[in-house]
Design a protein around this motif. Structure first.
Motif, PDB file in Angstrom:
ATOM      1  N   LEU A 143     -72.609 -18.799  45.583  1.00  0.00           N
ATOM      2  CA  LEU A 143     -72.800 -18.095  44.380  1.00  0.00           C
ATOM      3  C   LEU A 143     -71.332 -16.745  43.934  1.00  0.00           C
ATOM      4  O   LEU A 143     -70.567 -16.669  45.410  1.00  0.00           O
ATOM      5  N   PRO A 144     -71.272 -16.306  43.221  1.00  0.00           N
ATOM      6  CA  PRO A 144     -70.327 -15.409  42.902  1.00  0.00           C
ATOM      7  C   PRO A 144     -69.921 -13.683  44.156  1.00  0.00           C
ATOM      8  O   PRO A 144     -71.397 -13.590  44.662  1.00  0.00           O
ATOM      9  N   PRO A 145     -69.377 -13.317  44.964  1.00  0.00           N
ATOM     10  CA  PRO A 145     -69.038 -12.790  45.953  1.00  0.00           C
ATOM     11  C   PRO A 145     -69.442 -10.972  45.445  1.00  0.00           C
ATOM     12  O   PRO A 145     -69.971 -10.209  46.227  1.00  0.00           O
ATOM     13  N   ASP A 146     -68.658 -10.882  44.461  1.00  0.00           N
ATOM     14  CA  ASP A 146     -69.740  -9.670  43.560  1.00  0.00           C
ATOM     15  C   ASP A 146     -70.289  -8.641  43.490  1.00  0.00           C
ATOM     16  O   ASP A 146     -70.876  -8.803  42.541  1.00  0.00           O
ATOM     17  N   ARG A 147     -71.266  -9.835  43.202  1.00  0.00           N
ATOM     18  CA  ARG A 147     -72.989  -9.762  42.719  1.00  0.00           C
ATOM     19  C   ARG A 147     -74.054  -8.898  43.485  1.00  0.00           C
ATOM     20  O   ARG A 147     -73.245  -8.284  44.774  1.00  0.00           O
ATOM     21  N   PRO A 148     -74.931  -8.373  42.906  1.00  0.00           N
ATOM     22  CA  PRO A 148     -75.258  -7.114  43.438  1.00  0.00           C
ATOM     23  C   PRO A 148     -76.422  -7.502  44.669  1.00  0.00           C
ATOM     24  O   PRO A 148     -77.012  -8.236  44.788  1.00  0.00           O
ATOM     25  N   HIS A 149     -75.680  -6.628  45.813  1.00  0.00           N
ATOM     26  CA  HIS A 149     -77.450  -6.632  46.847  1.00  0.00           C
ATOM     27  C   HIS A 149     -77.399  -8.334  47.264  1.00  0.00           C
ATOM     28  O   HIS A 149     -78.652  -8.655  47.233  1.00  0.00           O
ATOM     29  N   PRO A 150     -75.825  -8.506  48.047  1.00  0.00           N
ATOM     30  CA  PRO A 150     -76.121  -9.504  48.085  1.00  0.00           C
ATOM     31  C   PRO A 150     -76.431 -10.406  49.746  1.00  0.00           C
ATOM     32  O   PRO A 150     -76.481  -9.117  50.681  1.00  0.00           O
ATOM     33  N   ILE A 151     -76.830 -11.649  49.883  1.00  0.00           N
ATOM     34  CA  ILE A 151     -77.068 -11.791  51.350  1.00  0.00           C
ATOM     35  C   ILE A 151     -75.800 -13.058  51.549  1.00  0.00           C
ATOM     36  O   ILE A 151     -76.623 -14.544  50.323  1.00  0.00           O
ATOM     37  N   THR A 152     -75.794 -12.548  52.094  1.00  0.00           N
ATOM     38  CA  THR A 152     -74.676 -13.900  52.879  1.00  0.00           C
ATOM     39  C   THR A 152     -74.852 -14.734  53.903  1.00  0.00           C
ATOM     40  O   THR A 152     -75.863 -14.516  55.193  1.00  0.00           O
ATOM     41  N   SER A 153     -73.947 -15.824  54.481  1.00  0.00           N
ATOM     42  CA  SER A 153     -74.148 -16.318  55.278  1.00  0.00           C
ATOM     43  C   SER A 153     -75.310 -17.274  55.832  1.00  0.00           C
ATOM     44  O   SER A 153     -75.308 -17.095  56.932  1.00  0.00           O
ATOM     45  N   ALA A 154     -76.125 -17.846  55.029  1.00  0.00           N
ATOM     46  CA  ALA A 154     -77.297 -18.067  55.565  1.00  0.00           C
ATOM     47  C   ALA A 154     -76.800 -19.485  56.445  1.00  0.00           C
ATOM     48  O   ALA A 154     -76.165 -21.017  55.528  1.00  0.00           O
ATOM     49  N   GLY A 155     -78.041 -19.908  56.921  1.00  0.00           N
ATOM     50  CA  GLY A 155     -77.610 -21.263  57.545  1.00  0.00           C
ATOM     51  C   GLY A 155     -78.624 -21.147  59.167  1.00  0.00           C
ATOM     52  O   GLY A 155     -79.359 -20.722  59.607  1.00  0.00           O
ATOM     53  N   HIS A 156     -78.631 -22.180  59.457  1.00  0.00           N
ATOM     54  CA  HIS A 156     -78.698 -22.046  61.273  1.00  0.00           C
ATOM     55  C   HIS A 156     -80.122 -22.268  60.458  1.00  0.00           C
ATOM     56  O   HIS A 156     -80.690 -21.508  61.595  1.00  0.00           O
ATOM     57  N   ALA A 157     -80.580 -22.765  60.086  1.00  0.00           N
ATOM     58  CA  ALA A 157     -82.375 -23.070  59.704  1.00  0.00           C
ATOM     59  C   ALA A 157     -83.221 -24.235  60.552  1.00  0.00           C
ATOM     60  O   ALA A 157     -82.317 -24.728  61.399  1.00  0.00           O
ATOM     61  N   ASP A 158     -84.207 -23.743  61.191  1.00  0.00           N
ATOM     62  CA  ASP A 158     -85.241 -24.395  62.027  1.00  0.00           C
ATOM     63  C   ASP A 158     -86.802 -24.445  61.178  1.00  0.00           C
ATOM     64  O   ASP A 158     -86.828 -23.339  60.624  1.00  0.00           O
ATOM     65  N   MET A 159     -87.217 -25.992  61.057  1.00  0.00           N
ATOM     66  CA  MET A 159     -88.329 -25.989  60.125  1.00  0.00           C
ATOM     67  C   MET A 159     -89.528 -25.694  61.202  1.00  0.00           C
ATOM     68  O   MET A 159     -89.405 -26.773  61.806  1.00  0.00           O
ATOM     69  N   VAL A 160     -90.582 -26.118  60.294  1.00  0.00           N
ATOM     70  CA  VAL A 160     -92.110 -25.793  60.832  1.00  0.00           C
ATOM     71  C   VAL A 160     -92.795 -25.561  59.768  1.00  0.00           C
ATOM     72  O   VAL A 160     -92.859 -25.168  58.814  1.00  0.00           O
TER      73      VAL A 160
END
Length: 560
Positions: free
Chosen positions: A284-301
């Protein structure tokens, strides 16, 4: 000095102070926190929605588990004590902390390690009436497994093993076998920086020791020619006769992601899914408004109805890649198509609000975990609430709670040192907050001080405190912005305090994204700003490094 003498006597009478303690005692009547970020005025969840993140502030590496109708979650805490907070929920949205898996000094010795070392990426699992918690203590013991009959505790002492690497997790197969998998060195010499592998091996549930051959499941990552880095945080799940292996990849910064693989055998070979990564924000573009970044390290249930959900970490920068509150816990549903799961399609921003899971809605937690909120700790009872953290493992008793007061013995261990300072902190959960306390303190010697500290590491912090100088009493702001600064920080603002007011003062810390202000009051409500606004980006992970978020709370220090 009478108030100090009374406080020291109270500490000794309760057995909470060492007989060798000689420093003055700082008494705190209460601690209040109020936080609200700009996004809180924009994001308004509807009655059938929840908001992300579900756990704000320094709650990284979430591992989630369901037992019956109950969900449990644990996060990394690195070199903070108590460690490994255990949360409970019945709807995956409303979470309440019920304990800390590391709550006894005998369980874990953090020694003199850095704040961002210690316990990485714990894994929570359950089998045949026993809860298991696997993890790594980096620079302080290696890989371990703990057990408990109740997730709230008590948890056993760690059982250490000799597996190299980090991020172990357990998998219990339908044939009764148990397996341990983790991130380790590749089978041959690393081809590049960050080249890692995922390994698996049988584990004996009686001894909690691995045995038998150790097998490589992933060497490098999804596309080896692209030199993928830091494949880590592995988890195995079963679905429709397949073993699914999910791992993080790309490092924990803006290139973080989650990948998926599958096999007909638990020990492989595994084939990468066709739509990897199944979660990322790097496209996603880094200059997007109100960004959420660095997503990962997931666990599923899965829910009791068989619906899949994932917890994962991500960050909320206030500018560029600057965030001072660490990596937080988010929640999203998992969708299945053609035998493969996806948490989020490519080039899709993580939503701030989402439809709630199809579960009975639980009441809001007594202590809020997201959105705009406030709380106050009046230090009722006889011990600190489980949300309070100390730096490294305590080896002496220098704090106590009694009669509605928190008391800290001032000791010559600075926040910037490698020992254990007299500091107790709670997570900073907003970029915009007001944190206040009332302090009683009479410094015994020049340089003694007590007050509030806000810190990201031992090399990056601020303090505002009452101190004694050659000219009398003063309230001062100190800053440390690197290891070249003194371990107690560099003086950046000071104001004299009348002697008859020297032991009674209110202090305030006001983080405001990239800046931070400090204030004091000698009478309730009569606030005086102390110095100019300071650069708060020194508290960001981008500047300070490491893996933790900021904490804030009372401290006391005795000059040597």
């Amino acid at each position: 000095m009478l108030r100090t003498a009374i406080a020291a006597a109270a500490l000794l009478a309760t057995g909470a102070a060492s007989a060798t303690a000689t420093g003055p005692v700082a008494s705190f009547d209460w601690f209040s926190y109020r936080g609200s970020d700009p996004i809180d005025r924009i994001v308004k969840p509807g009655p059938d929605q929840y908001r992300n993140p579900i756990l704000q502030g320094f709650y990284p590496d979430p591992s989630v588990l369901r037992v019956g109708k109950d969900f449990y979650l644990v996060n990394s805490t690195f070199a903070y004590f108590p460690g490994l907070p255990i949360f409970h929920s019945t709807d995956l949205v409303s979470w309440t902390q019920i304990g800390n898996a590391i709550d006894r000094p005998s369980q874990m010795n953090f020694g003199k390690i850095g704040i961002s070392r210690g316990i990485f990426a714990p894994d929570l699992s359950y089998h045949d009436g026993t809860y298991y918690l696997a993890g790594t203590c980096v620079d302080c013991g290696g890989n371990f497994v703990m057990t408990a009959k109740n997730p709230a505790g008590p948890w056993s002492d760690p059982v250490w093993n000799k597996i190299d690497g980090i991020d172990p997790s357990l998998f219990f197969d339908t044939d009764g076998s148990a397996w341990i998998l983790n991130n380790g060195a590749p089978p041959e010499k690393p081809r590049y920086e960050g080249h890692r592998a995922i390994w698996i091996q049988r584990i004996d549930l009686k001894t909690l020791q691995p045995f038998g051959p150790r097998t490589v499941l992933i060497d490098g990552g999804v596309h080896p020619a692209e030199k993928p880095i830091w494949t880590e945080g592995p988890h195995i799940y079963m679905h429709d006769g397949w073993y699914y292996l999910s791992t993080a990849e790309g490092g924990t910064a803006v290139n973080h992601s989650q990948t998926i693989w599958r096999s007909k055998k638990v020990d492989g070979p595994y084939v990468a899914g066709p739509n990897n990564p199944i979660l990322t924000q790097r496209d996603l573009p880094p200059d997007r408004p109100h960004p959420i970044t660095s997503a990962g390290h997931a666990d599923m249930v899965t829910t009791p109805k068989g619906q899949w959900w994932a917890t994962f970490l991500a960050t909320r920068p206030y500018q560029g890649d600057d965030y001072n509150i660490g990596r937080e816990t988010f929640l999203l549903p998992v969708t299945w198509k053609d035998g493969w799961p996806t948490i989020l399609p490519p080039r899709t921003p993580i939503p701030w609000v989402h439809k709630r899971p199809d579960l009975p809605k639980a009441p809001a937690p007594a202590l809020p975990t997201n959105g705009a909120f406030c709380y106050r700790d009046d230090f009722d009872g006889t011990k600190l609430a489980m949300q309070w953290l100390k730096i490294r493992t305590p080896h002496s008793d220098w704090s106590s709670v009694a009669d509605g007061t928190l008391r800290l013995i001032a000791r010559p261990d600075p926040i910037g040192g490698d020992g254990q300072p007299s500091y107790v902190g709670r997570r900073l959960q907003h970029h915009h907050a007001v944190i206040t306390t009332k302090l009683h303190f009479m410094p015994a010697h020049i340089g003694d001080r007590a007050g509030l500290a806000i810190l990201q590491s031992g090399t990056h912090f601020f303090t505002i405190g009452l101190t004694r100088t050659a000219d009398g009493y003063a309230v001062q702001v100190r800053r440390r912005a690197g290891d070249k600064d003194p371990a107690t920080g560099t003086l950046v603002a000071s104001a004299p305090v009348p002697l008859n007011q020297g032991s009674d003062i209110e202090l305030r810390v006001m983080p405001d994204a990239a800046t931070i202000r400090f204030a004091y009051a000698l009478r309730p409500g009569q606030w005086h700003m102390l110095g100019k606004a300071q650069d708060a980006t020194i508290l960001s992970t981008h500047v300070a490094g490491g893996f933790v978020g900021s904490t804030v709370g009372p401290f006391a220090y005795a000059a040597e």
